[in-house]
Write an enzyme that holds these catalytic residues in place. Structure first.
Site: not given
Ligand code: NBP
Length: 484
Positions: A133, A187, A190, A194
């Site tokens: 988080s 999480k 959490h 939130e």
């Molecule tokens: P995203 O959730 O937007 O995912 C994008 C990533 O996933 C890119 O690296 C993309 O690769 C990869 N991807 C996908 Br889509 N399909 C794929 C596949 N079949 N094989 C391999 N790679 C694949 O990214 P994020 O916002 O950085 O979040 C990442 C994780 O963290 C998520 O689970 C999210 O829920 C969690 N999270 C996010 C936050 C936040 O504030 N954003 C906070 C806490 C947790 P590509 O570049 O090749 O398309």
């Protein structure tokens, strides 16, 4: 390819917002980090823009990525939750060897994590579902991390995670939460808390704006002031920032040009679904999730706006000569409702932990949520103290400190709910939390009548207050009572 001397301590797969920032965080702390992304552009961009910040080993194939890790290999997956995560887990597992550790740092559903842990363990590997988080900023500068999975894997993973986590009073905001899905479950709750926390802040804003008639910038001042006391928290702090923001294009407060339909990605909904299955009333979180859904029901709202009768509404100015007193009442109502939401969230974690035999210690959560995460707040120190004093607390609300606080908050809380009702302003979490509270402390609940009704139409039986056993009244007969 890398040489034996040049292997990475940790690897990150998925270099979108979260993964790239997490990889940089590891590099900033002196770790050599292997990085890989499905499409190479993101890997190239990370190296071009931030490659100088530390030791990165970029790879263009998953096999090279795995080969660039020291043993036991540790790879954190930061990709979209769901099918993408499964795809990456399988690719990694195919290339890894016994004893290696796959960590899913995404927002996975905990039941998926339980399934994945079983599958991966059967292949001789360790699987750690870790809730992370803090969003983008947290990933870069110090998140709160909630790792589940086998305790053994924490021995190897813990020091690495502790080095990148947020720290409060010298304590890292990470600890081993429990086996398999424990980390992602915690999480999830959490995030549910939130939702409730954001909603109660929203309800306080709504009252100050539309009952007391204050301007956003004035309300920002109130939230900044609140942030110096019991409500000191990241969410209250950023609320003041948002309310102070002026829209460049129109010169109006930004809040007034943002469409009032709130989005959601699912973790709040999951929290409520899991609570329903566990039979735990998380009314604050539930109302917060429904409030977002209702805000997004735009065509229904459009049809109802100005159409549904309001009844006779009170005049705020007539009833509230002392605006400062009303503001203080709202602060207290917010604090009390927030307390209920946290108490309910901790109840859900306790029930989830018991159901899955995870052994989650609530003290750990109160400790690691103090920094890095979105619900970080001073008030978590009090929660920690409450569970330190009595780890078996029936409810957080029964802790002597919080009980005393509630005594001070009650009158304000009731007045605010009454005022909101008289003015026709919605306060779903303030009001439902008060009803929950009154239900909890009630001498008798109408559940006795419900038992009577159930027995009447379905012979579902009931228990008596004055003797042991199960009873049924012959409702369609002579109405005598029989013991089952
Ligand atoms: P995203 O959730 O937007 O995912 C994008 C990533 O996933 C890119 O690296 C993309 O690769 C990869 N991807 C996908 Br889509 N399909 C794929 C596949 N079949 N094989 C391999 N790679 C694949 O990214 P994020 O916002 O950085 O979040 C990442 C994780 O963290 C998520 O689970 C999210 O829920 C969690 N999270 C996010 C936050 C936040 O504030 N954003 C906070 C806490 C947790 P590509 O570049 O090749 O398309």
């Amino acid at each position: 390819m890398t040489t034996e001397q040049n292997l990475a301590e940790i690897g990150v797969v998925g270099l979108a917002v979260m993964g790239s920032n997490l990889a940089r965080n590891f590099a900033h702390k002196g770790h050599t980090v292997a990085v890989y992304n499905r499409s190479v552009e993101k890997t190239h961009r990370l190296m071009e823009e931030h490659g100088e910040e530390g030791n990165f080993i970029p790879s263009e194939t998953i096999e090279d990525f795995v080969a660039s890790l020291e043993r036991p290999r540790r790879a954190i997956i930061m990709v979209k939750a769901g099918a993408a995560t499964d795809a990456v887990i399988n690719q990694l597992a195919d290339a890894m060897e016994e004893g290696d550790i796959i960590i899913d740092g995404g927002n996975a559903l905990y039941t998926d994590t339980i399934r994945r842990e079983k599958e991966i363990a059967a292949r001789g590997l360790h699987f750690v579902g870790a809730g992370i988080s803090g969003g983008e900023e947290g990933a870069l500068n110090g998140p709160a991390i909630m790792p589940g999975g086998p305790a053994k894997s924490y021995e190897s993973l813990g020091p690495l995670l502790e080095s990148i986590a947020a720290h409060v009073d010298g304590t890292p905001c990470v600890t081993h939460i429990g086996p398999d899905g424990a980390g992602h479950f915690v999480k999830m709750v959490h995030n549910g808390i939130e939702y409730a926390d954001m909603q109660v802040i929203g309800e306080a804003y709504q009252l100050l704006r539309y009952a007391a008639g204050m301007e956003p910038v004035e309300i920002a001042g109130v939230f900044s002031e609140w942030n110096t006391g019991d409500l000191d928290s990241y969410l209250v702090e950023i609320t003041a920032e948002v309310l102070r923001q002026v829209d460049e294009e129109t010169g109006r407060p930004l809040i007034d040009v943002i469409v009032d339909a709130a989005g959601q990605k699912g973790t709040g909904r999951w929290t409520v679904k899991a609570a329903l299955d566990l039979g735990i009333p998380v009314t604050g979180i539930g109302e917060a999730v429904f409030a977002r859904a209702l805000s997004g029901a735009t065509s229904q709202r459009e049809a109802a706006r100005g159409q549904l009768p309001s009844g006779q509404l009170a005049d705020f100015a007539e009833e509230h000569e002392d605006r400062e007193a009303f503001i203080e009442d709202v602060r207290r109502a917010l604090y009390a409702s927030k307390l209920v939401a946290y108490a309910q969230g901790f109840d859900e974690i306790k029930a989830g932990s018991a159901e899955h035999d995870w052994g989650v210690d609530p003290r750990d959560l109160a400790t690691i949520w103090r920094g890095g995460c979105i619900i970080r707040a001073k008030f978590l120190n009090r929660i920690r103290e409450a569970y330190d004093t009595n780890p078996e607390l029936e409810s957080l609300l029964l802790d002597p400190y919080f009980k005393g606080e509630l005594g001070d908050l009650m009158d304000s809380w009731r007045r605010v709910v009454v005022t909101a009702t008289k003015l026709g302003l919605p306060v779903p979490v303030f009001a439902s939390s008060l009803s929950y509270y009154d239900s909890l402390r009630a001498e008798r609940l109408p559940a006795a009548l419900i038992q009577g009704q159930r027995d009447f139409f379905g012979a579902h039986t009931y228990q008596r207050v004055d003797k042991e056993g199960t009873f049924h009244t012959l409702w369609s007969g002579d109405r005598t009572e029989v013991q089952e």
